[in-house]
Design a protein around this motif. Structure first.
Motif, PDB file in Angstrom:
ATOM      1  N   ASP A   9      48.858  29.865  53.617  1.00 29.07           N
ATOM      2  CA  ASP A   9      48.246  28.641  54.132  1.00 29.07           C
ATOM      3  C   ASP A   9      46.966  28.306  53.373  1.00 29.07           C
ATOM      4  O   ASP A   9      46.665  27.129  53.112  1.00 29.07           O
ATOM      5  N   TYR A  10      46.213  29.329  53.012  1.00 27.31           N
ATOM      6  CA  TYR A  10      44.988  29.117  52.242  1.00 27.31           C
ATOM      7  C   TYR A  10      45.316  28.504  50.876  1.00 27.31           C
ATOM      8  O   TYR A  10      44.688  27.526  50.449  1.00 27.31           O
ATOM      9  N   ILE A  11      46.327  29.060  50.206  1.00 25.48           N
ATOM     10  CA  ILE A  11      46.727  28.540  48.895  1.00 25.48           C
ATOM     11  C   ILE A  11      47.236  27.109  49.025  1.00 25.48           C
ATOM     12  O   ILE A  11      46.897  26.236  48.222  1.00 25.48           O
ATOM     13  N   THR A  12      48.044  26.853  50.055  1.00 20.27           N
ATOM     14  CA  THR A  12      48.584  25.511  50.277  1.00 20.27           C
ATOM     15  C   THR A  12      47.464  24.489  50.475  1.00 20.27           C
ATOM     16  O   THR A  12      47.509  23.377  49.941  1.00 20.27           O
ATOM     17  N   SER A  13      46.458  24.859  51.224  1.00 23.21           N
ATOM     18  CA  SER A  13      45.339  23.935  51.463  1.00 23.21           C
ATOM     19  C   SER A  13      44.581  23.662  50.168  1.00 23.21           C
ATOM     20  O   SER A  13      44.082  22.551  49.957  1.00 23.21           O
ATOM     21  N   GLN A  14      44.501  24.650  49.288  1.00 23.70           N
ATOM     22  CA  GLN A  14      43.809  24.461  48.013  1.00 23.70           C
ATOM     23  C   GLN A  14      44.613  23.581  47.066  1.00 23.70           C
ATOM     24  O   GLN A  14      44.052  22.851  46.249  1.00 23.70           O
ATOM     25  N   VAL A  15      45.950  23.641  47.173  1.00 21.67           N
ATOM     26  CA  VAL A  15      46.810  22.782  46.361  1.00 21.67           C
ATOM     27  C   VAL A  15      46.489  21.318  46.650  1.00 21.67           C
ATOM     28  O   VAL A  15      46.384  20.491  45.752  1.00 21.67           O
ATOM     29  N   ALA A  16      46.314  21.010  47.933  1.00 20.11           N
ATOM     30  CA  ALA A  16      45.996  19.640  48.334  1.00 20.11           C
ATOM     31  C   ALA A  16      44.654  19.191  47.762  1.00 20.11           C
ATOM     32  O   ALA A  16      44.489  18.035  47.362  1.00 20.11           O
ATOM     33  N   LYS A  17      43.703  20.098  47.700  1.00 20.35           N
ATOM     34  CA  LYS A  17      42.366  19.750  47.212  1.00 20.35           C
ATOM     35  C   LYS A  17      42.310  19.658  45.691  1.00 20.35           C
ATOM     36  O   LYS A  17      41.696  18.758  45.134  1.00 20.35           O
ATOM     37  N   ILE A  18      42.959  20.609  45.020  1.00 18.29           N
ATOM     38  CA  ILE A  18      42.884  20.680  43.557  1.00 18.29           C
ATOM     39  C   ILE A  18      43.861  19.708  42.897  1.00 18.29           C
ATOM     40  O   ILE A  18      43.588  19.155  41.837  1.00 18.29           O
ATOM     41  N   GLY A  19      45.018  19.496  43.538  1.00 17.29           N
ATOM     42  CA  GLY A  19      45.972  18.517  43.020  1.00 17.29           C
ATOM     43  C   GLY A  19      47.020  19.072  42.086  1.00 17.29           C
ATOM     44  O   GLY A  19      47.696  18.310  41.382  1.00 17.29           O
ATOM     45  N   GLU A  20      47.173  20.382  42.024  1.00 17.40           N
ATOM     46  CA  GLU A  20      48.222  20.994  41.219  1.00 17.40           C
ATOM     47  C   GLU A  20      48.912  22.094  42.019  1.00 17.40           C
ATOM     48  O   GLU A  20      48.325  22.652  42.947  1.00 17.40           O
ATOM     49  N   LYS A  21      50.144  22.386  41.642  1.00 18.72           N
ATOM     50  CA  LYS A  21      50.833  23.524  42.238  1.00 18.72           C
ATOM     51  C   LYS A  21      50.110  24.798  41.817  1.00 18.72           C
ATOM     52  O   LYS A  21      49.799  24.994  40.642  1.00 18.72           O
ATOM     53  N   ILE A  22      49.837  25.664  42.772  1.00 22.96           N
ATOM     54  CA  ILE A  22      49.157  26.934  42.508  1.00 22.96           C
ATOM     55  C   ILE A  22      49.930  28.039  43.208  1.00 22.96           C
ATOM     56  O   ILE A  22      50.352  27.869  44.357  1.00 22.96           O
ATOM     57  N   SER A  23      50.129  29.141  42.526  1.00 22.06           N
ATOM     58  CA  SER A  23      50.889  30.231  43.137  1.00 22.06           C
ATOM     59  C   SER A  23      50.388  31.592  42.667  1.00 22.06           C
ATOM     60  O   SER A  23      49.974  31.753  41.515  1.00 22.06           O
ATOM     61  N   LEU A  24      50.419  32.534  43.589  1.00 19.08           N
ATOM     62  CA  LEU A  24      50.101  33.927  43.264  1.00 19.08           C
ATOM     63  C   LEU A  24      51.370  34.552  42.712  1.00 19.08           C
ATOM     64  O   LEU A  24      52.356  34.693  43.425  1.00 19.08           O
ATOM     65  N   ARG A  25      51.353  34.914  41.440  1.00 22.09           N
ATOM     66  CA  ARG A  25      52.576  35.399  40.789  1.00 22.09           C
ATOM     67  C   ARG A  25      52.779  36.905  40.940  1.00 22.09           C
ATOM     68  O   ARG A  25      53.855  37.381  41.266  1.00 22.09           O
ATOM     69  N   ARG A  26      51.713  37.680  40.694  1.00 25.83           N
ATOM     70  CA  ARG A  26      51.858  39.143  40.684  1.00 25.83           C
ATOM     71  C   ARG A  26      50.490  39.794  40.791  1.00 25.83           C
ATOM     72  O   ARG A  26      49.466  39.159  40.532  1.00 25.83           O
ATOM     73  N   PHE A  27      50.494  41.059  41.173  1.00 21.37           N
ATOM     74  CA  PHE A  27      49.248  41.820  41.204  1.00 21.37           C
ATOM     75  C   PHE A  27      49.581  43.306  41.139  1.00 21.37           C
ATOM     76  O   PHE A  27      50.713  43.724  41.400  1.00 21.37           O
ATOM     77  N   ALA A  28      48.582  44.091  40.778  1.00 20.60           N
ATOM     78  CA  ALA A  28      48.718  45.545  40.771  1.00 20.60           C
ATOM     79  C   ALA A  28      47.427  46.139  41.309  1.00 20.60           C
ATOM     80  O   ALA A  28      46.345  45.782  40.851  1.00 20.60           O
ATOM     81  N   ILE A  29      47.567  47.008  42.289  1.00 23.55           N
ATOM     82  CA  ILE A  29      46.410  47.696  42.866  1.00 23.55           C
ATOM     83  C   ILE A  29      46.326  49.082  42.237  1.00 23.55           C
ATOM     84  O   ILE A  29      47.302  49.823  42.200  1.00 23.55           O
ATOM     85  N   VAL A  30      45.154  49.414  41.725  1.00 23.21           N
ATOM     86  CA  VAL A  30      44.953  50.665  40.976  1.00 23.21           C
ATOM     87  C   VAL A  30      43.801  51.454  41.602  1.00 23.21           C
ATOM     88  O   VAL A  30      42.795  50.871  42.013  1.00 23.21           O
ATOM     89  N   THR A  31      43.961  52.763  41.669  1.00 21.92           N
ATOM     90  CA  THR A  31      42.889  53.615  42.191  1.00 21.92           C
ATOM     91  C   THR A  31      42.457  54.627  41.128  1.00 21.92           C
ATOM     92  O   THR A  31      43.190  54.910  40.186  1.00 21.92           O
ATOM     93  N   LYS A  32      41.254  55.147  41.309  1.00 24.05           N
ATOM     94  CA  LYS A  32      40.726  56.154  40.379  1.00 24.05           C
ATOM     95  C   LYS A  32      39.988  57.234  41.143  1.00 24.05           C
ATOM     96  O   LYS A  32      39.661  57.078  42.330  1.00 24.05           O
ATOM     97  N   GLY A  33      39.702  58.341  40.457  1.00 21.29           N
ATOM     98  CA  GLY A  33      38.920  59.413  41.048  1.00 21.29           C
ATOM     99  C   GLY A  33      37.426  59.171  40.866  1.00 21.29           C
ATOM    100  O   GLY A  33      37.012  58.282  40.109  1.00 21.29           O
ATOM    101  N   ASP A  34      36.618  59.977  41.532  1.00 20.83           N
ATOM    102  CA  ASP A  34      35.160  59.815  41.447  1.00 20.83           C
ATOM    103  C   ASP A  34      34.622  60.047  40.047  1.00 20.83           C
ATOM    104  O   ASP A  34      33.562  59.514  39.688  1.00 20.83           O
ATOM    105  N   ASN A  35      35.326  60.855  39.249  1.00 17.20           N
ATOM    106  CA  ASN A  35      34.852  61.171  37.903  1.00 17.20           C
ATOM    107  C   ASN A  35      35.581  60.360  36.827  1.00 17.20           C
ATOM    108  O   ASN A  35      35.546  60.711  35.647  1.00 17.20           O
ATOM    109  N   ASP A  36      36.229  59.292  37.252  1.00 15.19           N
ATOM    110  CA  ASP A  36      36.963  58.430  36.331  1.00 15.19           C
ATOM    111  C   ASP A  36      36.276  57.072  36.210  1.00 15.19           C
ATOM    112  O   ASP A  36      35.300  56.796  36.909  1.00 15.19           O
ATOM    113  N   ALA A  37      36.809  56.229  35.330  1.00 18.12           N
ATOM    114  CA  ALA A  37      36.195  54.906  35.117  1.00 18.12           C
ATOM    115  C   ALA A  37      37.250  53.819  34.987  1.00 18.12           C
ATOM    116  O   ALA A  37      38.301  54.023  34.372  1.00 18.12           O
TER     117      ALA A  37
END
Length: 294
Positions: free
Chosen positions: A124-152
């Motif tokens: 619904d948030y994305i749909t409301s932004q489409v109306a404001k911005i005037g273009e089709k907008i879509s979330l295509r993909r994502f990746a969630i990554v984790t690391k250790g305390d001694n990593d970067a």
């Protein structure tokens, strides 16, 4: 009068407007579907429905880091001009913060989640932004990554988000080194971190091609095998991260650079906006001339 979930669903399917907007429209018009559609149209909220079938293969890759968790994601739009829009940039920020905190398993699951855990859904948030911005907008993909305390984490975006890379280095907390590694991945586009990750069938297929090439060059069979193994090194340099010449210092390989920092590459995710998507062919100059000649 009381608005039913069935009415809200029907209005949403007709207009593409957000769930809460549909409910409000029906409430404001006493449940009259036609008047509700008109109400949404006047508010600009039904514009999204007209854009649903358009091709959105531009956009930005973005990265959000929160402690030991990070997310890289691709948000698509119809034109690259929109990526410079402040509203689009605000969307990237909102979605990044949501994804890294809520950690949905899939895009579908993400779209059904309440934004930041409360209120309207992500869809619904994305749909409301489409109306404001005037273009089709879509979330295509994502990746969630984790690391250790001694990593970067290494977060790098190129050309305003045209390419995004999120790397993880073990054995160091130096984000500068991790970012250098991410920058290399953005430029060279490796497919695997180490040789061991390359599928055996892919190596064997390349070995057969190299063998045929050597034989066609008239090389004696008894030396072909050695030649093939030598040429395989070039094959690995083309696709394996650690085997590639480091972009900031081509005299050393990536694995040497990282090793000198006491680290190793745990993994990386590289997104190039629109890769693998069919893009609409447009002739901008011709379009401008058509407008001028009207």
């Amino acid at each position: 009068m009381a608005v039913t979930a069935k009415q809200v669903k029907e209005l949403r399917e007709q207009t593409g407007a957000g769930m809460m907007d549909c409910k409000k429209a029906l409430t404001e018009t006493d449940g009259d579907m036609e008047k509700a559609v008109e109400w949404l149209r006047e508010k600009g909220m039904s514009k999204a429905a007209k854009k649903a079938d358009r091709i959105a293969a531009e956009g930005s890759a973005s990265i959000e880091v929160d402690g030991n968790t990070a997310v890289i994601f691709e948000l698509n739009a119809e034109t690259d001009f929109v990526t410079k829009n402040d509203q689009f940039k605000a969307m990237l920020s909102e979605l990044g913060k949501h994804l890294v905190k809520q950690q949905p398993a899939t895009v579908e699951a993400a779209l059904e989640q309440p934004l930041h855990g409360e209120g309207e859904t992500l869809q619904d948030y994305i749909t409301s932004q489409v109306a404001k911005i005037g273009e089709k907008i879509s979330l295509r993909r994502f990746a969630i990554v984790t690391k250790g305390d001694n990593d970067a984490f290494g977060a790098y975006t190129h050309m305003g988000g045209r390419i995004g890379v999120l790397s993880v280095l073990e054995g160091t907390t130096d984000e500068t080194v991790a970012k250098d590694v991410a920058m290399h991945a953005a430029a060279v586009n490796p497919r695997y971190v180490t040789r061991d990750e390359v599928p055996e069938e892919e190596v064997n297929a390349e070995r057969e091609v190299l063998k045929k090439e050597a034989l066609n060059e008239g090389k004696p069979e008894h030396i072909v095998e050695k030649m093939v193994e030598g040429r395989l090194n070039k094959f690995y340099e083309g696709i394996v991260f650690t085997e590639q010449a480091f972009v900031k210092d081509p005299d050393q390989k990536v694995k040497q650079y990282v090793s000198e920092k006491g680290a190793s590459i745990k993994g990386f995710v590289r997104y190039e906006v629109g890769e693998g998507m069919e893009k609409k062919e447009e002739n901008f100059a011709e379009e401008v001339m058509n407008q001028v000649n009207k």
